[in-house]
Design a protein around this motif. Structure first.
Motif, PDB file in Angstrom:
ATOM      1  N   THR A   1       0.842  -1.197   0.000  1.00  0.00           N
ATOM      2  CA  THR A   1       0.000   0.000   0.000  1.00  0.00           C
ATOM      3  C   THR A   1       0.877   1.248   0.000  1.00  0.00           C
ATOM      4  OG1 THR A   1      -0.029   0.280   2.398  1.00  0.00           O
ATOM      5  CG2 THR A   1      -1.705  -1.166   1.465  1.00  0.00           C
ATOM      6  N   GLU A   2       0.274   2.361  -0.356  1.00  0.00           N
ATOM      7  CA  GLU A   2       1.014   3.621  -0.384  1.00  0.00           C
ATOM      8  C   GLU A   2       1.460   4.039   1.013  1.00  0.00           C
ATOM      9  OE1 GLU A   2      -0.640   6.756  -2.657  1.00  0.00           O
ATOM     10  OE2 GLU A   2      -0.382   5.595  -4.502  1.00  0.00           O
TER      11      GLU A   2
ATOM     12  N   THR B   1       4.976   7.279  -5.698  1.00  0.00           N
ATOM     13  CA  THR B   1       3.646   6.662  -5.614  1.00  0.00           C
ATOM     14  C   THR B   1       2.667   7.360  -6.544  1.00  0.00           C
ATOM     15  OG1 THR B   1       2.923   8.105  -3.810  1.00  0.00           O
ATOM     16  CG2 THR B   1       3.964   6.028  -3.186  1.00  0.00           C
ATOM     17  N   GLY B   2       1.539   6.697  -6.766  1.00  0.00           N
ATOM     18  CA  GLY B   2       0.550   7.191  -7.708  1.00  0.00           C
ATOM     19  C   GLY B   2      -0.149   8.455  -7.236  1.00  0.00           C
ATOM     20  N   SER B   3      -0.284   8.617  -5.941  1.00  0.00           N
ATOM     21  CA  SER B   3      -1.070   9.745  -5.453  1.00  0.00           C
ATOM     22  C   SER B   3      -0.219  10.998  -5.208  1.00  0.00           C
ATOM     23  CB  SER B   3      -1.775   9.344  -4.149  1.00  0.00           C
ATOM     24  OG  SER B   3      -0.808   9.134  -3.146  1.00  0.00           O
ATOM     25  N   MET B   4       1.047  10.956  -5.611  1.00  0.00           N
ATOM     26  CA  MET B   4       1.882  12.149  -5.427  1.00  0.00           C
ATOM     27  C   MET B   4       1.412  13.245  -6.382  1.00  0.00           C
ATOM     28  SD  MET B   4       5.605  10.375  -5.399  1.00  0.00           S
ATOM     29  CE  MET B   4       6.733  11.551  -4.732  1.00  0.00           C
TER      30      MET B   4
ATOM     31  N   ARG C   1       5.965  14.015  -8.388  1.00  0.00           N
ATOM     32  CA  ARG C   1       6.103  12.748  -9.089  1.00  0.00           C
ATOM     33  C   ARG C   1       7.111  12.868 -10.229  1.00  0.00           C
ATOM     34  NH1 ARG C   1       3.828   7.724 -10.044  1.00  0.00           N
ATOM     35  NH2 ARG C   1       3.691   7.192 -12.243  1.00  0.00           N
TER      36      ARG C   1
ATOM     37  N   THR D   1       4.777   1.366  -4.487  1.00  0.00           N
ATOM     38  CA  THR D   1       3.862   0.237  -4.361  1.00  0.00           C
ATOM     39  C   THR D   1       4.122  -0.707  -5.531  1.00  0.00           C
ATOM     40  OG1 THR D   1       2.173   1.284  -5.692  1.00  0.00           O
ATOM     41  CG2 THR D   1       2.072   1.679  -3.333  1.00  0.00           C
TER      42      THR D   1
ATOM     43  N   SER E   1      -8.229   8.899   2.646  1.00  0.00           N
ATOM     44  CA  SER E   1      -6.890   8.649   3.175  1.00  0.00           C
ATOM     45  C   SER E   1      -6.371   9.800   4.041  1.00  0.00           C
ATOM     46  CB  SER E   1      -5.914   8.280   2.064  1.00  0.00           C
ATOM     47  OG  SER E   1      -5.819   9.332   1.164  1.00  0.00           O
ATOM     48  N   ASP E   2      -6.862  11.019   3.806  1.00  0.00           N
ATOM     49  CA  ASP E   2      -6.465  12.126   4.690  1.00  0.00           C
ATOM     50  C   ASP E   2      -6.957  11.898   6.118  1.00  0.00           C
ATOM     51  OD1 ASP E   2      -5.226  13.310   2.641  1.00  0.00           O
ATOM     52  OD2 ASP E   2      -6.681  14.946   2.358  1.00  0.00           O
TER      53      ASP E   2
END
Ligand code: ADP
Ligand code: MG
Length: 717
Positions: free
Chosen positions: A322-323, A359-362, A367, A385, A545-546
């Motif tokens: 996971t992130e 990571t993908g959510s950066m 990123r 990940t 996620s926050d």
């Protein structure tokens, strides 16, 4: 004369062949002969009726006690009622509209009776059983079978009872000639094993219990060998895409890191470290599984491997499931490295490298920077990940991939990694798992990996005391549990309360069990009741996620006393001040999951406490599972108990009717030696002859013994 490859129809006739194919997926002579008896009945010994279980398809050897015919007005027919006995207990059998059977079902006769065990008014019964009587006329025809001392009872299926299988086997054995034994003769001699032909005769028509055992020993070897040959070939195929050799560099970043390690490596860390260093120094791609419980020091081992790669001017990637975990890994790697991980920054050490999180959510800008560091080679260690290997991330020169948490990472993914090296090379691969499994299971399930295990914990881990709270028998203990939580919090410590369910799902009305306790119900209830006054937070996987981060941070800082959560806390969460954990409906979790969960407490200097709350009554397998978790904190011991309690069948497929399974005789628990020896021999053979061109018999045997689908399953599970 027939051999193993012959057409079954020609020997047993079209009708039986068709029934075998339909009911049991038996298509060849070999399939039939590899359909081993499930158990054996000894002549003159009736089957224990007390051992029958509701719902099973059972075959019993019994005597007819009485038979009674009735007219049924309501259904306009006849009902033949028969009682059979093992001498102690009775079993009711019923036949509808088959009055003619009364002639042959004569009290006093013995026979085999087969059918599904049902219950009628609390009495066990077989409805419309199939049967084979041992009577005088038929004895001539079936003489061999019924005069034999040991009568095989086969896994059967609807319409194909055990005696039909036995007859087909007899017909085949009468004309069988195995022209060549697939197993090398030296091997048979070395381990004192009988030939295939004599083993097949021995397992189906044993002349003595001893002959049966010797037959089983040989056929177990066939299974172990087939599985290990497949893995040996797979390991061999790695050679076609070699890795780059990255031998240890004197005076590099690894040496610098070792010099300033604040603790001495445990002997396990040292040994495995040397194994890995050796693997990395050759062109044979490393493919190693590192097992060790949470906190056993795997990360240090992995980091040292990564530094050896960095010393060779290459890159290492670390993949987390996971992130959140990826970010945590990046943080702890940076911490451990200190100024050795600050390349390009002010105050970096000589030899320093850089740890880059990707990571993908950066954010786009962040990123882009991370991607640039990765492709330019500025980043020596890239953490992300599993998505890292799937997308279009380019590496400058990827030399090693470390994968955390094997159980979420399959073979295809491992294969995908191999294509990420530069110049047609393959990176080395190190897979880490915190769920220890017994060595034999590892050798079978992860057979293509070399296996290392960290068995000792580094000093300083606090013990965890685990207790079952059996609410059904001792309701007062639950109150005591909450009191213990209050006590821990009173001392300034913190507690986790784990529930199996979140509680925001739509209500489901299926199943007879009550729904498992849910975080969103339990938290407010405790806040109003037993834990009133404590600061309680909630954490589960469907929160944004926050919010998750905010709650986790509040708990880490000590702003919350109690965290009511789902298993999201299972991996990676580290709050040393948390000393107690209460697991609600603990029976809904598996052994290894409970063990993982409790690893969240006892991470500081104070002993941890874990309470397993359950309503399940004593005496059930479920309670045995909980008792196992209570009895030991040794993960390897637990995984062994788990295997025993689940019965191996659940893991590798039981020898159930209608299903071909790979391991029919081989026990992962009891046949450790056979598995280890077969693994060694398989490696030797494949080394000499990778395609098995000179061992055609073995190649055929693999196909006979191992169902291809099963191999896929072994790999994926
Ligand atoms: P894992 O990755 O197996 O869960 P870690 O490598 O994260 O375990 O180690 C857990 C903790 O133990 C870390 O804080 C680590 O610094 C520490 N540690 C690791 N090896 C040793 C050792 N040999 N002696 C003392 N502490 C150690
Ligand atoms: Mg770790």
């Amino acid at each position: 004369m027939t051999n193993l490859r012959a057409d079954l129809k020609l020997v047993v006739g079209a009708a039986t062949a068709k029934a075998l194919a339909k009911g049991l997926k038996i298509e060849t002579v070999s399939d039939l002969l590899r359909h081993y008896p499930r158990r054996y009945a000894e002549r003159g010994q009736l089957t224990d009726i007390a051992g029958l279980e509701l719902g099973e398809h059972a075959t019993v050897m019994a005597r007819i006690e009485r038979v009674n015919k009735r007219r049924m007005k309501a259904r306009n027919g006849t009902l033949l009622e028969m009682v059979i006995t093992d001498g102690k207990r009775r079993l009711q059998c019923t036949f509808f509209n088959q009055a003619w059977r009364e002639k042959e079902l004569v009290p006093g006769k013995n026979g085999l009776f087969a059918g599904k065990v049902t219950a009628f008014r609390d009495v066990l019964q077989l409805a419309n059983p199939e049967y084979e009587l041992f009577d005088a006329e038929r004895q001539a025809e079936a003489m061999d079978d019924f005069l034999a001392e040991i009568i095989p009872v086969y896994p059967a299926a609807q319409g194909i009872p055990t005696w039909v299988i036995a007859k087909a086997v007899r017909q085949v054995l009468d004309v069988l000639e195995v022209d060549e034994d697939p197993m090398p003769i030296e091997l048979l001699a070395r381990y004192g094993l009988p030939s295939l032909e004599s083993a097949l005769r021995g397992i189906h028509r044993p002349s003595s219990w001893q002959a049966l055992n010797s037959a089983r020993d040989r056929l177990k070897w066939d299974e172990a060998m087939a599985v290990q040959l497949i893995f040996a070939q797979r390991r061999h195929s790695l050679v076609s895409r070699p890795a780059k050799a990255c031998p240890h560099t004197e005076g590099g970043i690894l040496d610098a890191f070792d010099k300033r390690l604040p603790f001495a490596l445990t002997s396990g860390q040292q040994e495995i470290g040397e194994e890995i260093a050796g693997d990395l120094s050759t062109e044979h791609p490393m493919n190693r599984l590192l097992q060790g419980e949470v906190g056993s020091g795997k990360t240090v081992v992995a980091l040292r491997a990564m530094l050896q790669i960095v010393d060779s001017g290459r890159q290492a990637a670390m993949l987390a499931p996971t992130e959140v975990l990826a970010a945590q890994h990046a943080r702890s790697l940076r911490e451990m490295l200190g100024d050795l991980g600050q390349a390009g920054e002010l105050g970096a050490a000589e030899n320093a490298t850089r740890v880059t999180l990707l990571t993908g959510s950066m954010g786009a800008k962040e990123r882009k920077k991370a991607l640039l560091e990765t492709v330019s080679g500025e980043a020596g260690i890239i953490v992300g990940t599993h998505a890292l290997i799937q997308d279009t991330v380019s590496f400058a020169d990827l030399g090693l991939v470390v994968v955390d948490e094997q159980h979420r990472f399959g073979v295809e993914q491992r294969d995908a990694l191999r294509s990420r090296g530069s110049d047609e090379t393959s990176p080395h691969v190190l897979v880490m798992t915190a769920t220890p499994i017994p060595r034999t299971v590892a050798m079978t399930v992860y057979g293509d990996l070399e296996i290392s295990a960290l068995r000792e914990m580094p000093v300083g881990r606090s013990p965890i005391k685990t207790s079952v709270v059996p609410v059904a028998e001792r309701p007062a203990w639950l109150d005591r549990a909450w009191q213990r939580v209050r006590e821990e919090c009173g001392k300034g410590h913190q507690a986790y309360i784990v529930c199996p369910r979140i509680g925001d799902e739509p209500a489901s009305d299926k199943g007879d069990k009550r729904p498992a306790l849910a975080v969103l119900d339990v938290a407010p209830e405790l806040a109003e009741g037993q834990l009133k006054g404590l600061k309680i937070g909630v954490l589960h996987g469907r929160m944004p996620s926050d919010d998750k981060d905010a709650v986790m941070q509040a708990f880490s800082r000590g702003d919350l006393d109690v965290l009511v959560a789902t298993t999201v806390i299972e991996v990676g969460v580290n709050v040393p001040n948390a000393t107690a954990m209460v697991i609600m409906d603990a029976d809904r979790f598996g052994i290894s999951q409970l063990h993982q969960l409790r690893g969240r407490v006892g991470r500081g200097s104070v002993p941890g406490l874990c309470l397993l709350v359950t309503e399940t009554p004593d005496g059930t397998t479920t309670r045995e599972r909980l008792a196992a978790v209570e009895s030991t904190t040794d993960g390897f011991e637990l995984s062994r108990m788990d295997l025993e309690l689940r019965r191996e069948g659940d893991i590798l497929g039981a020898a159930q009717s209608g299903k071909k399974s790979t391991l029919k005789l081989l026990s992962l628990l009891r046949d450790e030696e056979v598995i280890a020896e077969a693994r060694a021999r398989a490696l030797e053979i494949v080394e000499k002859d990778p395609a098995l061109g000179n061992y055609l018999g073995l190649a055929h045997m693999i196909a006979d013994v191992v169902d291809e689908d099963r191999v896929e399953y072994l790999e994926k599970s």
